[in-house]
Structures are given as C-alpha cells and as structure tokens.
Design a protein around this motif. Structure first.
Motif, PDB file in Angstrom:
ATOM      1  N   GLU A   1     -12.719   6.627  -3.523  1.00 29.71           N
ATOM      2  CA  GLU A   1     -13.041   7.583  -2.940  1.00 29.71           C
ATOM      3  C   GLU A   1     -13.664   7.883  -1.368  1.00 29.71           C
ATOM      4  N   ASP A   2     -14.878   6.678  -1.438  1.00 29.65           N
ATOM      5  CA  ASP A   2     -15.977   6.031  -0.305  1.00 29.65           C
ATOM      6  C   ASP A   2     -15.175   5.380   0.797  1.00 29.65           C
ATOM      7  N   PHE A   3     -13.956   5.281   0.750  1.00 36.35           N
ATOM      8  CA  PHE A   3     -13.170   4.187   2.161  1.00 36.35           C
ATOM      9  C   PHE A   3     -11.998   4.198   1.981  1.00 36.35           C
ATOM     10  N   LEU A   4     -11.109   5.566   1.321  1.00 36.29           N
ATOM     11  CA  LEU A   4      -9.656   5.727   1.425  1.00 36.29           C
ATOM     12  C   LEU A   4     -10.023   7.297   1.360  1.00 36.29           C
ATOM     13  N   PHE A   5      -8.714   7.053   2.801  1.00 33.16           N
ATOM     14  CA  PHE A   5      -8.865   8.986   2.745  1.00 33.16           C
ATOM     15  C   PHE A   5      -7.351   9.220   3.401  1.00 33.16           C
ATOM     16  N   GLU A   6      -7.151  10.597   3.416  1.00 36.86           N
ATOM     17  CA  GLU A   6      -5.586  11.025   4.139  1.00 36.86           C
ATOM     18  C   GLU A   6      -5.344  11.405   5.353  1.00 36.86           C
ATOM     19  N   SER A   7      -4.990  10.832   6.211  1.00 36.66           N
ATOM     20  CA  SER A   7      -5.285  11.512   7.927  1.00 36.66           C
ATOM     21  C   SER A   7      -4.234  12.738   8.067  1.00 36.66           C
ATOM     22  N   ALA A   8      -4.140  14.119   8.673  1.00 37.90           N
ATOM     23  CA  ALA A   8      -3.362  15.177   8.847  1.00 37.90           C
ATOM     24  C   ALA A   8      -1.845  14.734   8.579  1.00 37.90           C
ATOM     25  N   ASP A   9      -1.842  13.882   9.274  1.00 39.14           N
ATOM     26  CA  ASP A   9       0.484  13.814   9.145  1.00 39.14           C
ATOM     27  C   ASP A   9       0.258  12.752   8.009  1.00 39.14           C
ATOM     28  N   GLY A  10      -0.556  13.358   6.694  1.00 39.21           N
ATOM     29  CA  GLY A  10      -0.162  12.893   4.783  1.00 39.21           C
ATOM     30  C   GLY A  10      -0.074  10.877   4.847  1.00 39.21           C
ATOM     31  N   LYS A  11      -0.491  10.487   5.536  1.00 31.84           N
ATOM     32  CA  LYS A  11      -0.973   8.941   5.752  1.00 31.84           C
ATOM     33  C   LYS A  11      -1.757   8.563   5.301  1.00 31.84           C
ATOM     34  N   ARG A  12      -2.385   7.714   4.218  1.00 29.34           N
ATOM     35  CA  ARG A  12      -3.457   6.932   4.061  1.00 29.34           C
ATOM     36  C   ARG A  12      -3.981   5.911   4.757  1.00 29.34           C
ATOM     37  N   TYR A  13      -5.052   6.194   4.495  1.00 35.18           N
ATOM     38  CA  TYR A  13      -5.853   5.293   5.307  1.00 35.18           C
ATOM     39  C   TYR A  13      -7.330   4.453   4.820  1.00 35.18           C
TER      40      TYR A  13
ATOM     41  N   PHE B   1     -12.678  -0.533  10.430  1.00 33.07           N
ATOM     42  CA  PHE B   1     -11.326  -0.369  11.040  1.00 33.07           C
ATOM     43  C   PHE B   1     -10.717   0.438  10.119  1.00 33.07           C
ATOM     44  N   GLN B   2      -9.686   0.554  10.815  1.00 34.18           N
ATOM     45  CA  GLN B   2      -8.690   1.770   9.779  1.00 34.18           C
ATOM     46  C   GLN B   2      -7.578   0.647   9.624  1.00 34.18           C
ATOM     47  N   VAL B   3      -6.616   0.815   8.217  1.00 33.26           N
ATOM     48  CA  VAL B   3      -4.932   0.556   8.058  1.00 33.26           C
ATOM     49  C   VAL B   3      -4.838   1.336   7.015  1.00 33.26           C
ATOM     50  N   TYR B   4      -3.924   2.271   8.099  1.00 30.94           N
ATOM     51  CA  TYR B   4      -2.618   3.084   7.735  1.00 30.94           C
ATOM     52  C   TYR B   4      -1.375   2.786   7.085  1.00 30.94           C
ATOM     53  N   TYR B   5      -1.312   3.908   6.090  1.00 32.11           N
ATOM     54  CA  TYR B   5      -0.020   3.706   5.384  1.00 32.11           C
ATOM     55  C   TYR B   5      -0.010   4.485   4.258  1.00 32.11           C
ATOM     56  N   ASN B   6       2.424   4.712   4.233  1.00 31.98           N
ATOM     57  CA  ASN B   6       2.482   5.947   3.554  1.00 31.98           C
ATOM     58  C   ASN B   6       2.845   5.568   1.969  1.00 31.98           C
ATOM     59  N   PHE B   7       2.918   6.240   1.457  1.00 35.17           N
ATOM     60  CA  PHE B   7       2.683   5.983  -0.253  1.00 35.17           C
ATOM     61  C   PHE B   7       3.666   7.370  -0.901  1.00 35.17           C
ATOM     62  N   ASN B   8       4.306   6.622  -1.869  1.00 34.17           N
ATOM     63  CA  ASN B   8       4.423   7.729  -2.325  1.00 34.17           C
ATOM     64  C   ASN B   8       4.455   7.356  -4.252  1.00 34.17           C
ATOM     65  N   PRO B   9       3.209   8.678  -4.326  1.00 34.41           N
ATOM     66  CA  PRO B   9       2.748   8.761  -5.694  1.00 34.41           C
ATOM     67  C   PRO B   9       3.254   8.463  -6.940  1.00 34.41           C
ATOM     68  N   ILE B  10       4.523   8.117  -7.116  1.00 34.21           N
ATOM     69  CA  ILE B  10       5.903   8.144  -8.216  1.00 34.21           C
ATOM     70  C   ILE B  10       5.156   6.734  -8.167  1.00 34.21           C
ATOM     71  N   PHE B  11       5.446   5.666  -7.375  1.00 35.56           N
ATOM     72  CA  PHE B  11       4.865   4.135  -7.851  1.00 35.56           C
ATOM     73  C   PHE B  11       4.075   4.459  -8.360  1.00 35.56           C
ATOM     74  N   MET B  12       2.606   5.151  -8.448  1.00 33.93           N
ATOM     75  CA  MET B  12       1.782   5.004  -9.201  1.00 33.93           C
ATOM     76  C   MET B  12       1.612   4.734 -10.939  1.00 33.93           C
ATOM     77  N   LEU B  13       3.287   5.493 -10.976  1.00 29.65           N
ATOM     78  CA  LEU B  13       3.525   5.566 -12.677  1.00 29.65           C
ATOM     79  C   LEU B  13       4.443   3.985 -12.109  1.00 29.65           C
ATOM     80  N   ALA B  14       4.215   2.680 -12.322  1.00 27.96           N
ATOM     81  CA  ALA B  14       5.113   2.396 -12.370  1.00 27.96           C
ATOM     82  C   ALA B  14       4.794   0.810 -12.918  1.00 27.96           C
TER      83      ALA B  14
ATOM     84  N   PRO C   1      -1.140  -1.096  -2.571  1.00 27.61           N
ATOM     85  CA  PRO C   1      -0.798  -1.098  -3.157  1.00 27.61           C
ATOM     86  C   PRO C   1       1.141  -1.326  -3.564  1.00 27.61           C
ATOM     87  N   GLU C   2       1.857  -1.621  -4.736  1.00 27.78           N
ATOM     88  CA  GLU C   2       3.048  -1.634  -4.059  1.00 27.78           C
ATOM     89  C   GLU C   2       3.671   0.117  -4.343  1.00 27.78           C
TER      90      GLU C   2
END
Length: 469
Positions: free
Chosen positions: A343-355, A427-440, A379-380
């Motif tokens: 929680e100290d380093f991963l956030f969610e942007s206004a457009d829904g991306k995580r960074y 620096f920042q790294v942005y990516y899209n992630f579907n929470p359903i993959f957390m169940l993989a 994450p996978e």
C-alpha cells in the motif's frame, strides 16, 4: 593524439579553442553575455559536484528562450547528470524553480565540446537579466597518482579542469573555487590571480573572457574517501497483489581508487586503523524505504551476519560490511533482499490503471553505478505496461516465470549507465490488471491438491481391489 598524456591533450585543446574563438560567430550567441559567473567544484569525494551560478543578460534585439552550457571533451564522457534552476530572491528568501535541461549541438562548435540547453521559464527580453544555477555531476574524473599504493600509504589523485569557465558566450566576470577534502594539497596550477586558503583554491576574478576561452589546470591532492563503484547492479521489484513488494538487489562492487600493492596485513589494519588502509572501506550504508521487513544480506558463500538495520517512521538504514575490507582494485559480490508493504507504493490512477511509484537508482550512499538495471515484475495477467522516468533510460519488456504461472509475468526493464545519487528520484510504472487473475494461483493450488487427492484415492482403491483378488 591518442599517445599524448592527458595534460598535453588539454593544452592542444586550449590552443585549438583560442584559434576557433576568433572565427566562431552566431547571432544568437552574440546576443547573450554572462555578466557574472561563479563556479564551485566540490572534490570531497570521488563523485565530483560542480555548482555553477550564471547571471545572464540579453544584449540583442530579440527575446532568448535558452542558454547553453559547454563541457570540454575531457569531461563530456564523464557527465552523469546536469540540472538547472532559476533563482529569485536573496539568501533565506531565495527560491528555486527547476528548468528543463537537454543535450544539444552547435554546428560550428569546436570538436568534442558537449553542449546542454537550459530552457528558461520565460523568454529573456532585450536588456533583461536572469540568474540561473546549474548543477552537474562528474564520475571517474579523479586519476589516482601514484596508481598503486601500499596498505599504509594515503591516496593521492589528480583533477584536471580549466581555470576559465568554458562557455560559448562572452563572460564579463568569473571566479572558480575548488574545494578539496583537506588542506593536504601536493600541488596545483596557478593562473593568476590564484589564491589558496586551507582546503580551498580560488581562481580569479577573471574579466572579459572571449567565447571558448580555456586555461588548463591540474590539482594534485589527498583524497581517502571510499571510491565505491558498483560495476553492475540488477534491482528487481516483484509486485504481488496479495499485499507486498519483494526487492532483490544483485551487486558487483569495486574499489575504483589506487590499486593495492604488496601483502595485506589484517593485524596491522586492525591495530593501526588511523594509518593503515585509510583509503579502503569496510562498510557501506544502504538507505532503504521505511517499514522495510524480512531483510537479508548474503554472498556466494552464504548469509553475512555483519549487518545492522536501523528503522524509523521516515527511513531505514542498513549498515553492511563485506567479508573483508576493500582496497583499490578489489571487488565483492553480494545480494540484498527485503520486503515492503504494497500500500505504500502501489496506487490506482484516475483512469483505472494501477501504477507503481518507486525510487530509481542505487540505495548505497555516495556510490556510482556503471551499469544499472531496474526490473519491475508485474503480476501475471497485467497488460499495457508503460514506464515514466524523469530522465532518459533504455526500456524493453521481458517475460519471467515463477511458481504456478501459466502465461508468465511481464517484466518492465529499465537500463541506464553512469548512475549517481542524484538519479535517486521516483519513477512510475503503469499497467492494466483484471482482478480475476488474482484467483489464478489459488485455483492452480486447489487443482493440484484435488488431482493429488484423486490420484491417492484411485491408488488406494486399486490397491484394495488387488488384495481382494
């Protein structure tokens, strides 16, 4: 020219500049003059920091949007970073506004001279002045002389530069201050007026110097600060959406000072610490983020117990000691690993991306990194990764596989050479992630246990059936 000593190369270069200064002309360069220039060169460590203050005046008829800073060929390849800032006010009320600095070229400039463009906040109108401060950092610019020293000898180094600030503009007044680690200065070049007071050498004031003026100087002084250079650092940040970041750092560390000669005596080193091995170093400080946990420090042999971790609400410091003190030419390889709360380093942007918002560079204090590689393991199932870094780096993507991975994890790789502490900014790294993959992975675990259970039941059933027969 390759066979000439460095000092002779500098002399040839200065003669060439004197010849060219009379023939180089550009209307945009002639419209700018440096009213006053002050340069302060800090030689207290192996990382050289130069603070340049320029009062610039527009003497032309049209506004100017940038100023140029020049570097001789002997420094161009050793520049780690150049930063600029506009100043306003005086002393305690002085404010700094960052300026954009980019490498550039001039078509009629002397060969080998490197230029950087400092973009002004507002166009400088005719007759107006502005004060600009420039910080540039040089690495591998101190030359050990003698090149080899024994365990009991101090380390002496050469520093080469110019008493006159190299500039494409006319400079009305200028002064240079050279600060050494102590008052133990063997010799230095005099370009009158030159004065020395303790650990500081003052060159100037010099008046009305033409563009591209150059006057080589050589300072020979004692510098026993740790010449710690990480020849290669691979820093891997693995993101787990289950609540943590795992950091793994692989170091190849070297002492880049005067090479050690003779036999190393540990008895002498421990009994006479103020004399024996004064230029060596046996410990380093790594500044880690706060709330760090699960810290380890090991090398190829195994875990190294000579480390101490100090933590607070704002920072963490790890004091590490290699298995042996490092003298000039020696090196060591080791690994530092630790965990951080997500929680100290991963956030969610206004457009829904995580960074990921993380710090670039090397956590070791006052250390140069020749080749730095930052790997961010997403994450996978992550898609559309992109990195935002506040300075030029090489970027590419890789794929890595870990336990229970199916399609693999995307790895954002950032590479940069000649990294210094000034590069330690977020620096920042942005990516899209579907929470359903957390169940993989849980699904894979359940599937493995289920198949194992079915196999065991089937085996037992077959075993009982065979016994009945």
């Amino acid at each position: 020219m390759e066979g000439l000593p460095k000092l002779q190369v500098a002399l040839v270069f200065s003669i060439l500049l004197i010849f060219l200064s009379s023939s180089i002309s550009s209307s945009s360069l002639q419209d700018i003059q440096i009213v006053n220039a002050e340069r302060r060169i800090d030689l207290s460590s192996h990382i050289i920091r130069v603070y340049l203050t320029l009062k610039v005046e527009n003497t032309g008829a049209s506004p100017a949007s940038e100023i140029l800073v020049a570097f001789p060929p002997t420094q161009a390849e050793n520049i780690a970073t150049v930063k600029g800032a506009a100043t306003a006010g005086k002393r305690k009320k002085k404010t700094y506004v960052p300026l954009t600095v980019t490498p550039t070229t001039l078509p009629d400039a002397p060969d080998g001279v490197q230029f950087y463009s400092v973009a002004l906040l507002n166009p400088l109108k005719p007759g107006e002045t502005v004060t600009v401060e420039v910080l540039y950092v040089l690495t591998r610019s101190l030359e050990p002389f003698p090149e080899e020293i024994s365990q009991s000898e101090p380390q002496l180094v050469y520093f080469r530069d110019s008493a006159i600030i190299l500039s494409p503009y006319h400079v009305k007044e200028q002064t240079t201050f050279v600060k050494t680690p102590s008052n133990k200065v063997e010799s230095f070049t005099r370009v009158e007026p030159t004065n020395r007071a303790g650990a500081e050498i003052k060159y100037g004031q010099y008046d009305n110097r033409t563009p591209y003026s150059y006057s080589p100087i050589l300072v020979h002084f004692e510098n026993n600060s740790p010449f710690s250079v990480v020849e290669e650092l691979v820093r891997e940040v693995e993101i787990s959406h289950w609540g943590s970041l795992q950091i793994t750092e692989h170091y190849t560390l070297a002492h880049a000072g005067a090479r050690h000669k003779g036999v190393f005596s540990r008895v002498e080193y421990q009994s006479r610490p103020s004399i024996s091995g004064v230029s060596s170093f046996k410990q380093l400080i790594a500044r880690l983020p706060p709330r760090v946990h699960s810290v380890y420090y090991r090398d190829g042999i195994g875990n190294i117990s000579t480390s101490h971790l100090r933590t607070s609400n704002s920072k963490s410091e790890l004091e590490i000691e290699p298995r042996y003190p490092l003298f000039g030419g020696w090196n060591a390889t080791f690994v530092i690993g630790y965990g951080l709360p997500l929680e100290d380093f991963l956030f969610e942007s206004a457009d829904g991306k995580r960074y990921l918002n993380f710090t670039f560079g090397c956590p070791l204090v006052n250390t140069v990194v020749d080749k730095f590689t930052m790997k961010v393991v997403l994450p996978e199932g992550s898609k559309d990764p992109s990195a935002i870094v506040p300075f030029p780096v090489e970027q590419h993507l890789e794929t890595s596989y870990s336990y229970l991975d199916v399609v693999g994890r995307t790895v954002v790789v950032l590479e940069k050479k000649n990294v210094v502490p000034e590069h330690g900014i977020p620096f920042q790294v942005y990516y899209n992630f579907n929470p359903i993959f957390m169940l993989a992975e849980p699904f894979m675990l359940v599937s493995v246990f289920f198949l194992f259970f079915v196999a065991c039941v089937t085996y037992l059933h077959m075993d009982i059936s065979i016994r009945k027969l």
